[in-house]
Scaffold this motif. Sequence first.
Motif, mmCIF file in Angstrom:
data_model
loop_
_atom_site.group_PDB
_atom_site.id
_atom_site.type_symbol
_atom_site.label_atom_id
_atom_site.label_comp_id
_atom_site.label_asym_id
_atom_site.label_seq_id
_atom_site.Cartn_x
_atom_site.Cartn_y
_atom_site.Cartn_z
ATOM 1 N N ALA A 97 0.827 -1.214 0.000
ATOM 2 C CA ALA A 97 0.000 0.000 0.000
ATOM 3 C C ALA A 97 0.859 1.261 0.000
ATOM 4 N N ALA A 98 2.024 1.209 0.642
ATOM 5 C CA ALA A 98 2.868 2.406 0.737
ATOM 6 C C ALA A 98 3.704 2.620 -0.515
ATOM 7 N N CYS A 99 4.005 1.560 -1.232
ATOM 8 C CA CYS A 99 4.917 1.650 -2.383
ATOM 9 C C CYS A 99 4.240 2.364 -3.553
ATOM 10 N N PRO A 100 4.889 3.382 -4.151
ATOM 11 C CA PRO A 100 4.284 4.050 -5.310
ATOM 12 C C PRO A 100 4.048 3.093 -6.483
ATOM 13 N N ASN A 101 4.790 1.972 -6.507
ATOM 14 C CA ASN A 101 4.618 0.984 -7.574
ATOM 15 C C ASN A 101 3.749 -0.191 -7.138
ATOM 16 N N ALA A 102 3.256 -0.163 -5.888
ATOM 17 C CA ALA A 102 2.501 -1.282 -5.311
ATOM 18 C C ALA A 102 3.290 -2.585 -5.458
ATOM 19 N N SER A 103 4.574 -2.510 -5.132
ATOM 20 C CA SER A 103 5.433 -3.695 -5.231
ATOM 21 C C SER A 103 5.299 -4.566 -3.979
ATOM 22 N N ALA A 104 5.415 -5.866 -4.176
ATOM 23 C CA ALA A 104 5.333 -6.807 -3.045
ATOM 24 C C ALA A 104 6.714 -7.353 -2.689
ATOM 25 N N MET A 105 7.761 -6.611 -3.046
ATOM 26 C CA MET A 105 9.119 -7.134 -2.849
ATOM 27 C C MET A 105 9.486 -7.328 -1.377
ATOM 28 N N LEU A 106 9.052 -6.417 -0.497
ATOM 29 C CA LEU A 106 9.470 -6.569 0.901
ATOM 30 C C LEU A 106 8.835 -7.819 1.515
ATOM 31 N N PHE A 107 7.551 -8.017 1.232
ATOM 32 C CA PHE A 107 6.858 -9.215 1.725
ATOM 33 C C PHE A 107 7.543 -10.474 1.185
#
Length: 257
Positions: free
Chosen positions: A167-177
């Motif tokens: 939700a916070a990522c401007p690209n809506a990336s799921a990389m941290l998860f």
Amino acid sequence: MNLTLKVWRQKHASTAGRFVTYEAKNVIPDMSFLEMLDVVNEGLITKGEAPIAFEHDCREGICGSCGFVINGVPHGPRRGTTVCQLHLRAFKDGDVLTIEPWRARAFPVVKDLVVDRAAFDRIIQAGGYVSVPTGSAPDANGLLVPKADADQAFDAAACIGCGACVAACPNASAMLFTAAKVSHLGLLPQGQPERDERARGMVAAMDREAFGSCTNMGECEAVCPKEISIAFIARLNRDLMRATFRGRRAARETAGV
Ligand code: SF4
Ligand code: FES
């Protein structure tokens, strides 16, 4: 204290949503944010109106069920805190709070503040497991793990799968998860047999969903309620590169070239 809430209301995934204003009157600073929403919902139910839908389970910051955006920040203004552990004392009397669901194509809104996070489940299904015999608990010292690895694995395993990073990522990336999930198994001896397959499979699953690419903005780490470090993203990239090279070499050897 009194708060004004501008809450995103949306009946179904297929209907348009809008912000509706509610007054939370005479709420107590020591209430949790979700308790305050419970009070607002009781008032709505009494008036015969539909309560605000939001997800929760443990309310102790450990299950990952809760999560929405308060004034533009996933989980609200307190660092390292899930919205269920956020208390009203973090706000001032008279504050106006805008409350909305995670905004990401991969997390479609189900109702009001509830989003469908099944895309995360599909990433886990693609490799977030170990194929080792289970059963009775092994002796604690039966399989030695270096302390530094155990600590790092534990830090990665703290991810509760809430989705705030997306939700916070401007690209809506799921990389941290994905990086947290790949790392917590990849750092342990039990996770070695499937380490390459896991990195390739989970990244491929992530790419199949509607998540964007990581461009190292760091917003994910800033809002993560478990303070997962973006160093795990660098670790995932190294694991993926290693797995890709080894996969290609194995394919060449099998083909005899
Ligand atoms: S990395 Fe942090 S923000 Fe992302 S899903 Fe895990 S706990 Fe939530
Ligand atoms: S309800 Fe379980 S983490 Fe918030």
